[in-house]
Scaffold this active site. Structure first.
Site, mmCIF file in Angstrom:
data_model
loop_
_atom_site.group_PDB
_atom_site.id
_atom_site.type_symbol
_atom_site.label_atom_id
_atom_site.label_comp_id
_atom_site.label_asym_id
_atom_site.label_seq_id
_atom_site.Cartn_x
_atom_site.Cartn_y
_atom_site.Cartn_z
ATOM 1 N N HIS A 1 0.880 -1.171 0.000
ATOM 2 C CA HIS A 1 0.000 0.000 0.000
ATOM 3 C C HIS A 1 0.926 1.231 0.000
ATOM 4 O O HIS A 1 2.036 1.169 0.524
ATOM 5 C CB HIS A 1 -0.831 -0.057 1.277
ATOM 6 C CG HIS A 1 -1.925 0.957 1.394
ATOM 7 N ND1 HIS A 1 -1.691 2.260 1.750
ATOM 8 C CD2 HIS A 1 -3.260 0.846 1.228
ATOM 9 C CE1 HIS A 1 -2.844 2.910 1.796
ATOM 10 N NE2 HIS A 1 -3.814 2.074 1.479
ATOM 11 N N ASP B 1 2.959 -4.437 7.955
ATOM 12 C CA ASP B 1 1.724 -3.673 7.798
ATOM 13 C C ASP B 1 0.576 -4.667 7.961
ATOM 14 O O ASP B 1 0.285 -5.444 7.053
ATOM 15 C CB ASP B 1 1.710 -3.002 6.425
ATOM 16 C CG ASP B 1 0.350 -2.394 6.079
ATOM 17 O OD1 ASP B 1 -0.589 -2.520 6.893
ATOM 18 O OD2 ASP B 1 0.230 -1.819 4.988
ATOM 19 N N GLN C 1 -4.685 -5.143 7.015
ATOM 20 C CA GLN C 1 -5.693 -6.057 6.472
ATOM 21 C C GLN C 1 -5.680 -7.406 7.181
ATOM 22 O O GLN C 1 -6.473 -8.289 6.842
ATOM 23 C CB GLN C 1 -5.449 -6.278 4.967
ATOM 24 C CG GLN C 1 -5.522 -5.031 4.124
ATOM 25 C CD GLN C 1 -6.920 -4.441 4.036
ATOM 26 O OE1 GLN C 1 -7.926 -5.112 4.302
ATOM 27 N NE2 GLN C 1 -7.006 -3.176 3.675
ATOM 28 N N LYS D 1 -10.628 -0.564 10.488
ATOM 29 C CA LYS D 1 -10.897 -1.724 9.627
ATOM 30 C C LYS D 1 -11.308 -2.948 10.450
ATOM 31 O O LYS D 1 -11.570 -4.010 9.911
ATOM 32 C CB LYS D 1 -9.665 -2.056 8.792
ATOM 33 C CG LYS D 1 -9.294 -0.958 7.783
ATOM 34 C CD LYS D 1 -8.220 -1.454 6.842
ATOM 35 C CE LYS D 1 -7.402 -0.331 6.243
ATOM 36 N NZ LYS D 1 -8.118 0.409 5.187
ATOM 37 N N CYS E 1 -4.785 2.602 -3.565
ATOM 38 C CA CYS E 1 -3.523 3.047 -2.962
ATOM 39 C C CYS E 1 -2.399 2.042 -3.188
ATOM 40 O O CYS E 1 -1.532 1.870 -2.321
ATOM 41 C CB CYS E 1 -3.680 3.323 -1.467
ATOM 42 S SG CYS E 1 -4.752 4.712 -1.127
#
Lengths: 415, 132
Positions: free
Chosen positions: A131, A208, A211, A234, A373
Site C-alpha cells: 500500500h 503492515d 488487512q 478496519k 492506494c
C-alpha cells in the site's frame, strides 16, 4: 444459488443485526450490501454505544487528573490498551503505541527508529504489493538520507517470490517492511517465514497488518515481528486511532516522534526528559473516545473468535470465486484460495472499474474502484485499476449473489 | 441516477468520434486522475487564425470520462483558442446532460482540465510550454 454453502462458521444473519447501517436502503428498493470493508469496516452497536457512553458519562482528559472522571477515562483508555495487547498476544501493554492509523504507525518507525539508525547506503527491503502507506514514508526517508530501496517481486499468480527474497537478503538490508495481507490481491503472506529469514539476515522487520488483524488471528509473540502496525477502523472500531506494536528494547532506544504534553517526564526551558513507554510516543491529548471504541471492538471480535471470522471469510471468498469465475470476460487478480483472504479485485472486458462500481451502487452494492492506494502493483499487472469487493464478518452468501446480479447489470448496460 | 449511462454516453464510450493520436500536432497535453490512475492525452491542430481544425484524445478511463472527452473535442472543432480557454465545468455538464456527484465530476472534468492546460501552454513563451 447458495445451496452449496458449507456449515457457516458465523451466523452472519444475526451479526448483521448488530450493524444498524446494514439495514439501510441506499436507493429506493435497494438495501445496502456493503462489500468495502477493506477500506473501512462498519461499526457494531456495541462500539458506537461505548463511545457514546464515554462522552455522556466519563469524558475527561486522561493521565494527570485526580478527579473521578479523569480516573475513569484513564482506566477506560488504558484498559483498551491492555485488551489490545491480549488480543494480538503482545507481551506487555506498554508495547502498544496508539497512533492515528496504520500510516502514522509506519511513519513513526520511519521518522524515529529508521531516521537515527540507518546511514547513507543502507538498504530497505519492501515488496511490490505494498500500500502507498508502506512505500512513500520510505521513499521520503530514502531521498533524505541516501538509502537504497529494494523490492521483493510479486509473481504472476500474486504471491511474493520467496526465492528472490532470499537473494535480496544477501544485500544485507537493515529493514524488511512488508504487508501481512495485500489489500488488492488478498494475498496472505507467509509472515512468519519472512520474519525468520529477515532475522537470520540481521534485518529488523516491520509488518503492515492493516488487512490482517481485522480478519485472522494474529499472535505477535509467535510471529516475532519487531514492529507491527494496524488501524482500528478496519476492525469494527472507529477512525482516528491505530496501533504500533514494537519490540520493547527498540522502543526504549528510539527517540520521540513528536514533542508535546504527555510524552515528557520533565521539562525545563531548554530541555526535556522523555516519558516512559508507551507515553513517550503519544504526545498531546490522544483520541480517547476512539481508544474506548477500539477496546469495545476488540471485545466484539474476541466474542466471535478470530478463527471463526477467518473461516467465515474463507467460506465467502470460496463461494465468491466460484461464482465470479463463471462470468465471461471477468478476471480476478491474485492468488488461489489457499493463499487468499476475503478480497476479490477484478477487471471486466466491457467496462471500466468506475462504471462497474457505479452500476453496482445503483443496485445497492458498495464496492471500491481504483488503484486502492497500490499503484505500483497495478502497474506490475498492467492494469490501471480494478473493482474490489471485500468481505467481512457481516457478509453473507446472499451478498455475493447480489454482487453477481449487479455485475450482470453492468454487462446489460455495456453489452 | 440511472441516466448516467444513457444511450448517448455508452455510444460515445464504445465508438468515439475523436479517439487517436495526432502527429504532428500544434499542441499535446496529458494528465492523470490521481484517484483511479486514469490517463488522458489530447492532441490539437489549429489553423493560422488559431482555430481548432482537428482534435483527438487517447488514454484510458471510465465511460463518463471518455464520453466527456469525445463530446468536448466534438464541440471545439472550429472554435478559437480563446473560446476553448473560456470553457467551463457547466459546458461539460450541459453536453453530458446529467448530474454528477463530486467523485464522478472529476472523471467528467479530466479532459477539460487537460485541454485547457494545453491551450494555455500554447499561448505562453516560457520553456515549460508543452510539446508544440
Amino acid at each position: 444459488m447458495t445451496d452449496k454453502r458449507e456449515r457457516p462458521a458465523l451466523d452472519s444473519e444475526e451479526i448483521k443485526k448488530d450493524f444498524l447501517i446494514l439495514g439501510r436502503e441506499v436507493h429506493p428498493g435497494r438495501s445496502l450490501v456493503y462489500l468495502d470493508s477493506a477500506a473501512t469496516s462498519q461499526k457494531p452497536e456495541a462500539v458506537i454505544k461505548a463511545m457514546d457512553d464515554y462522552y455522556w458519562r466519563h469524558n475527561a482528559n486522561i493521565h494527570r487528573g485526580i478527579h473521578t472522571l479523569a480516573e475513569e477515562a484513564t482506566a477506560l483508555y488504558e484498559g483498551a490498551r491492555a485488551k489490545l495487547a491480549a488480543f494480538i498476544n503482545a507481551p506487555q501493554p506498554e508495547q502498544i503505541i496508539f497512533t492515528r492509523n496504520t500510516t502514522e504507525a509506519i511513519n513513526l518507525v520511519a521518522q524515529s527508529w529508521a531516521r537515527v539508525t540507518l546511514k547513507a547506503g543502507d538498504r530497505i527491503l519492501l515488496t511490490e504489493m505494498e500500500h502507498h502507506s508502506n512505500l512513500v514514508p520510505w521513499q521520503i526517508l530514502a531521498a533524505e538520507h541516501n538509502l537504497e530501496l529494494d523490492f521483493i517481486p510479486v509473481t504472476p499468480d500474486g504471491l511474493l517470490d520467496l526465492d528472490a527474497y532470499r537473494v535480496l537478503l544477501k544485500h544485507a538490508p537493515k529493514l524488511v517492511a512488508f504487508t501481512h495481507m495485500s489489500n488488492v490481491l488478498g494475498t496472505i503472506n507467509p509472515a512468519r517465514t519472512i520474519i525468520q529469514l529477515a532475522r537470520e539476515a540481521g534485518a529488523i522487520t516491520l509488518v503492515d497488518g492493516a488487512q490482517a488483524v481485522p480478519h485472522m488471528p494474529v499472535d505477535l509473540t509467535a510471529l516475532g515481528a519487531d514492529f507491527y502496525a494496524f488501524s482500528a477502523h478496519k476492525m469494527c472500531g472507529p477512525t482516528g486511532i491505530g496501533v504500533l506494536y514494537g519490540r520493547r528494547d527498540l522502543l526504549e532506544a528510539m527517540p520521540p516522534y513528536m514533542g508535546g504534553g504527555d510524552m515528557i517526564k520533565s521539562v525545563s526551558l531548554r530541555s526535556f526528559r522523555p516519558n516512559e513507554l508507551p507515553h513517550k510516543f503519544e504526545a498531546g491529548t490522544p483520541s480517547i473516545a476512539e481508544g474506548v471504541g477500539l477496546g469495545a471492538a476488540v471485545d466484539y471480535l474476541s466474542a466471535l473468535g478470530m478463527e471463526a471470522v477467518a473461516e467465515h471469510e474463507h467460506q465467502l471468498i470460496t463461494y465468491a470465486m466460484e461464482r465470479l469465475s463463471q462470468i465471461p470476460g471477468l478476471r480476478v487478480v491474485g492468488p488461489d484460495l489457499a493463499h487468499k483472504g476475503g478480497v476479490a479485485s477484478f477487471t471486466m472486458e466491457e467496462a471500466h472499474p468506475h462504471d462497474v462500481a457505479q452500476i453496482l451502487d445503483f443496485e445497492g452494492v458498495a464496492v471500491r474502484a481504483g488503484h486502492h492506494c497500490a499503484q505500483p502493483l497495478h502497474d506490475k499487472f498492467n492494469i490501471p485499476s480494478t473493482t474490489r469487493a471485500s468481505f467481512y464478518l457481516y457478509n453473507t452468501p446472499e451478498d455475493v449473489d447480489r454482487l453477481v446480479d449487479g455485475i450482470y447489470r453492468v454487462k446489460e448496460t455495456f453489452g | 441516477m440511472q441516466d448516467l449511462y444513457r444511450e448517448m454516453i455508452i455510444e460515445r464510450y464504445k465508438t468515439p468520434h475523436h479517439k487517436g493520436v495526432l502527429e504532428p500536432n500544434d499542441f499535446s497535453y496529458e494528465d492523470d486522475n490521481p484517484s483511479c490512475g486514469d490517463h488522458i492525452r489530447i492532441d490539437i491542430r489549429i489553423d493560422e487564425d488559431d482555430r481548432v481544425v482537428e482534435a483527438l484524445f487517447s488514454g484510458q478511463g471510465c465511460a463518463i470520462s471518455l464520453a466527456s472527452a469525445d463530446l468536448l473535442l466534438d464541440s471545439i472543432v472550429g472554435k478559437s483558442l480563446d473560446e476553448v480557454k473560456a470553457l467551463e465545468k457547466q459546458d461539460i455538464l450541459d453536453m453530458l446532460g446529467i448530474e454528477l456527484g463530486p467523485v464522478r465530476l472529476k472523471c467528467a472534468l479530466l479532459s477539460l482540465k487537460v485541454l485547457k492546460a494545453g491551450a494555455y501552454g500554447l499561448g505562453e513563451t516560457e520553456d515549460n510550454v508543452p510539446v508544440r
